[in-house]
Design a protein around this motif. Structure first.
Motif, PDB file in Angstrom:
ATOM      1  N   LYS A  75      46.536  38.790  45.318  1.00 35.58           N
ATOM      2  CA  LYS A  75      45.983  40.076  44.895  1.00 35.58           C
ATOM      3  C   LYS A  75      44.507  40.240  45.281  1.00 35.58           C
ATOM      4  O   LYS A  75      44.010  41.370  45.348  1.00 35.58           O
ATOM      5  N   PRO A  79      41.985  43.269  49.384  1.00 34.84           N
ATOM      6  CA  PRO A  79      40.745  44.049  49.190  1.00 34.84           C
ATOM      7  C   PRO A  79      39.500  43.250  49.546  1.00 34.84           C
ATOM      8  O   PRO A  79      38.518  43.812  50.052  1.00 34.84           O
ATOM      9  N   ASN A 134      46.148  45.849  39.696  1.00 36.00           N
ATOM     10  CA  ASN A 134      45.386  46.123  40.916  1.00 36.00           C
ATOM     11  C   ASN A 134      44.138  46.952  40.645  1.00 36.00           C
ATOM     12  O   ASN A 134      43.207  46.946  41.454  1.00 36.00           O
ATOM     13  N   LYS A 135      44.107  47.666  39.509  1.00 33.79           N
ATOM     14  CA  LYS A 135      42.904  48.422  39.154  1.00 33.79           C
ATOM     15  C   LYS A 135      41.721  47.490  38.917  1.00 33.79           C
ATOM     16  O   LYS A 135      40.564  47.900  39.031  1.00 33.79           O
ATOM     17  N   TYR A 137      41.796  44.036  40.363  1.00 31.52           N
ATOM     18  CA  TYR A 137      41.669  43.186  41.544  1.00 31.52           C
ATOM     19  C   TYR A 137      41.105  43.906  42.768  1.00 31.52           C
ATOM     20  O   TYR A 137      40.318  43.328  43.524  1.00 31.52           O
ATOM     21  N   VAL A 138      41.516  45.153  42.984  1.00 30.35           N
ATOM     22  CA  VAL A 138      41.093  45.868  44.203  1.00 30.35           C
ATOM     23  C   VAL A 138      39.584  46.093  44.244  1.00 30.35           C
ATOM     24  O   VAL A 138      38.922  45.701  45.218  1.00 30.35           O
ATOM     25  N   PHE A 142      37.043  43.971  46.780  1.00 31.97           N
ATOM     26  CA  PHE A 142      36.274  44.714  47.787  1.00 31.97           C
ATOM     27  C   PHE A 142      34.770  44.498  47.602  1.00 31.97           C
ATOM     28  O   PHE A 142      34.056  44.208  48.562  1.00 31.97           O
TER      29      PHE A 142
END
Length: 297
Positions: A75, A79, A134-135, A137-138, A142
């Protein structure tokens, strides 16, 4: 030859710190190259080229010692890779030095939070761990990847404390996961530098030296993570985070060294005391657990 050996030793020390604490390799190595007068983009490009190999060795070692959450790695890397490529392209045109000031202030606060969680909230790791989406991890991947490439280091200092601050996280798993996923970030950053600067801009000799030292240190660092109690690891991580970023903040100020030096001395003394205190508490706790076993035998 003498410079090569010195750089290899620096790479070894940097990887020991990074592999054991989940941060420090890029920042330590890049700082040395900048001190030698290398341009920020070239310094970061050379370090990331070395990290492609050292992070692979570190990741393999952490996997062997069972320090990695493979789901978390998957995950983070996408990003993180996008952020690293973007950061490398950005740094090839801009220095971005003052961005680190704001990041350092954020990291100091995060370090204090981690220290408080593992020092005073004794059952922090026993609290129910909610699956991160993902909110989380992303943006984390990044931002950490971007600052890693644009600042010469930042994947560990940003990703490690952010993950440690989540309830139920195990420090050695976080450290091993961050180190393992850093391979993809280093590879993406190197690709960005190659396209933006060209291979001729990378100092291959210096990259090879710090790479060699990092490879030697990788399995040692993974063993340290496997062996140390989790609370001691958390205190070491938070202490290093606070001290390193306080130094960064001071570097942007005009405060006299007569004030800065006592602050450094206080932080180091407090850090060492807390590490000793936690170590003694862990020792007493383990003795209390083993005592009933001896009585019943």
């Amino acid at each position: 030859m003498e410079r090569f050996i010195i750089l290899a030793l620096v790479g070894l020390a940097a990887q020991l710190v990074d592999g054991a604490l989940g941060m420090g390799y890029g920042l330590t190595s890049t700082t040395l190259l900048l001190t030698a007068g290398i341009a920020p983009a070239v310094a970061s490009a050379s370090v990331h080229m070395a990290e492609v190999v050292t992070t692979a060795a570190s990741g393999a070692s952490h996997i062997r010692f069972g320090n990695v959450d493979k789901t978390m790695v998957k995950k983070l890397i996408i990003p993180g890779s996008i952020g690293a490529f973007s950061g490398a392209t950005f740094l090839s045109h801009l220095t971005g030095n003052y961005v680190r000031l704001y990041v350092s202030i954020f990291l100091i606060l995060l370090g204090i939070y981690i220290l408080a969680r593992f020092l005073w909230l004794r059952d922090a790791q026993k609290q129910e761990h909610k699956a991160l989406t993902n909110k989380f991890y992303v943006p984390l991947g990044f931002v950490a990847g971007f600052f890693d490439a644009s600042g010469g280091g930042g994947w560990g200092p940003i990703a490690t404390p952010a993950l440690l601050s989540q309830k139920g996280m195990i420090p050695r798993k976080v450290i091993g996961t961050v180190n393992t996923s850093e391979f993809a970030i280093a590879l993406s950053a190197t690709a960005g530098f190659m396209l933006s600067l060209g291979p001729s801009k990378i100092n291959w000799l210096w990259a090879g030296a710090i790479m060699l030292g990092g490879i030697i240190a990788a399995p040692i660092a993974a063993w340290i993570v496997k062996s140390l109690p989790t609370k001691i690891l958390a205190v070491i991580v938070s202490g290093m985070l606070i001290f390193t970023n306080v130094r960064t903040v001071f570097s942007y100020s005009d405060i006299s060294m007569d004030i800065i030096l006592p602050v450094y001395a206080f932080l180091i003394a407090a850090w060492l005391y807390i590490v000793y205190y936690v170590a003694q508490r862990e020792k007493n706790s383990s003795m209390a657990v083993s005592e009933p076993k001896r009585k019943t035998s």
